[in-house]
Design an enzyme around this catalytic site. Structure first.
Site, PDB file in Angstrom:
ATOM      1  N   HIS A  85     -12.108  -6.350  -1.436  1.00 54.30           N
ATOM      2  CA  HIS A  85     -11.402  -5.328  -0.672  1.00 54.30           C
ATOM      3  C   HIS A  85     -12.340  -4.586   0.284  1.00 54.30           C
ATOM      4  CE1 HIS A  85      -7.966  -2.115  -1.002  1.00 54.30           C
ATOM      5  NE2 HIS A  85      -8.182  -2.512   0.236  1.00 54.30           N
ATOM      6  N   TRP A 113       0.843  -1.207   0.000  1.00 52.17           N
ATOM      7  CA  TRP A 113       0.000   0.000   0.000  1.00 52.17           C
ATOM      8  C   TRP A 113       0.873   1.249   0.000  1.00 52.17           C
ATOM      9  CZ3 TRP A 113      -3.630   1.549   4.689  1.00 52.17           C
ATOM     10  CH2 TRP A 113      -4.391   2.663   4.324  1.00 52.17           C
ATOM     11  N   SER A 144     -10.668  -9.276   2.309  1.00 52.84           N
ATOM     12  CA  SER A 144     -10.019  -8.377   3.259  1.00 52.84           C
ATOM     13  C   SER A 144     -11.148  -7.730   4.039  1.00 52.84           C
ATOM     14  CB  SER A 144      -9.184  -7.323   2.522  1.00 52.84           C
ATOM     15  OG  SER A 144      -8.522  -6.472   3.434  1.00 52.84           O
ATOM     16  N   TYR A 176      -4.328   0.996  -4.979  1.00 58.34           N
ATOM     17  CA  TYR A 176      -3.128   1.595  -4.396  1.00 58.34           C
ATOM     18  C   TYR A 176      -2.411   2.408  -5.475  1.00 58.34           C
ATOM     19  CZ  TYR A 176      -3.702  -1.684  -0.461  1.00 58.34           C
ATOM     20  OH  TYR A 176      -4.187  -2.402   0.625  1.00 58.34           O
ATOM     21  N   ASP A 205       1.605  -8.261  -1.214  1.00 53.82           N
ATOM     22  CA  ASP A 205       0.180  -7.921  -1.141  1.00 53.82           C
ATOM     23  C   ASP A 205      -0.032  -6.507  -1.662  1.00 53.82           C
ATOM     24  OD1 ASP A 205      -2.639  -8.489   0.191  1.00 53.82           O
ATOM     25  OD2 ASP A 205      -2.060  -6.441   0.710  1.00 53.82           O
TER      26      ASP A 205
END
Length: 328
Positions: free
Chosen positions: A122, A21, A153, A56, A51
């Site tokens: 997500h 991220w 997630s 992002y 990941d």
């Protein structure tokens, strides 16, 4: 680096991965050269789980990973991405077959692969976990060969527990660190019984558990630690784990004396997470090689003593639990 089996996929991954991220966006200014160097350093140190997510940096993180892996060649690490936060508003209807397919196609292009190793929904709205058709659409994407595995997630333990009722869910990514202990109660037990991999994210509580921040620390305007302090942009639990900043700083000072030898506080925080066998991989972020190597080295620390584990649990119960435990 020691490896752990990634749930029912049968694949093994190093217990410390790389959270991408910070090299994408929302953590202040991104230096691509430093980000690329950080990825190379992590991979050289034995990290084999990366990941990322399609949002992002609007795909920038995915493209940086593709660039580095192309430069390196050889055996590819396990690359996990995420889909769903491109929606202008989080709704169940947004997770349509058409949208899911479009997001997957975009990530395939960004990562320059024919099949994605793992796609995680997500942080969809809680109600999405009660709509089996969404998970059936993910099953179809597996059947089509666009993704090998899928997971979720989540923000809340409730969501994690509901998600693992679906047999196709291979993994759950959840906030877990010294300031967020609730997942280690019922959820870890249930996930192990169902052979679901657990990815521990926000392991350093957005840097609080690095011990480098003070009351005078300032963050850039495009850093979520500045613009999302109170959940203005997304779930506040993603920023400092939902702990009020000053409360977190005080708790860190109670934890600091527990660090021993040449270890750093950040490494202690990562090693603490690895004390939980249910965790498959922890994904600290790194924006330069020094951080990446420091994260990877945490795997070399000896197991923490019962006294240290008890002390951390006590600090959580006394200082942190009232702010976060029942909320997430």
């Amino acid at each position: 680096m020691r490896s752990r089996t990634f749930g029912r996929t049968g694949r093994s991954v190093g217990e410390i991965g790389f959270g991408a991220w910070a090299i994408g966006a929302a953590w202040g200014q991104v230096d691509d050269d430093e980000a690329v160097a950080a990825l190379h350093a992590a991979l050289e140190a034995g990290v084999d789980f990366l990941d990322t997510a399609d949002v992002y940096g609007d795909g920038h993180s995915e493209r940086l990973i593709a660039r580095v892996l192309k430069e390196r060649g050889g055996e590819r690490p396990f690359v996990a991405t995420k889909a769903g936060r491109r929606l202008p508003q989080q709704t169940v209807e947004g997770y349509s077959a058409g949208n899911l397919d479009a997001w997957i196609e975009r990530s395939l292009r960004n990562l320059e692969v024919d099949t994605l190793d793992l796609v995680q929904l997500h942080c969809p709205p809680t109600d999405a976990y009660y709509h089996p058709e969404i998970f059936e659409r993910m099953d179809r994407l597996v059947e089509q060969g666009k993704i090998r595995h899928y997971g979720v997630s989540v923000e809340r333990v409730e969501e994690a527990l509901k998600a693992i009722e679906y047999p196709g869910v291979a993994s759950v990514q959840i906030v877990f660190n010294m300031f967020r202990l609730r997942p280690s109660e019922l959820f870890f037990q249930q996930a192990r019984q169902k052979n679901v991999a657990i990815i521990a994210r926000v392991p350093l509580a957005s840097g609080l558990l690095s011990g480098k921040f003070t009351r005078d620390t300032t963050f850039e305007s495009d850093d979520h630690r500045q613009f999302n302090r109170h959940g203005e942009a997304f779930d506040v639990g993603e920023t400092f784990s939902g702990v009020p900043y000053e409360v977190g700083l005080a708790a860190v000072e109670r934890i600091r004396p527990l660090v021993s030898g040449d270890a750093t506080l950040a490494q202690l925080a990562l090693r603490w997470i690895l004390m939980f066998d249910a965790v498959t991989v922890v994904i600290p972020g790194a924006r330069n090689p020094r951080q990446a190597l420091g994260n990877a080295a945490a795997a070399d620390l000896p197991a923490l003593s019962d006294a240290t584990m008890d002390a951390i649990a006590r600090i959580y119960a006394e200082d942190i639990k009232p702010y976060v435990h029942q909320r997430w």
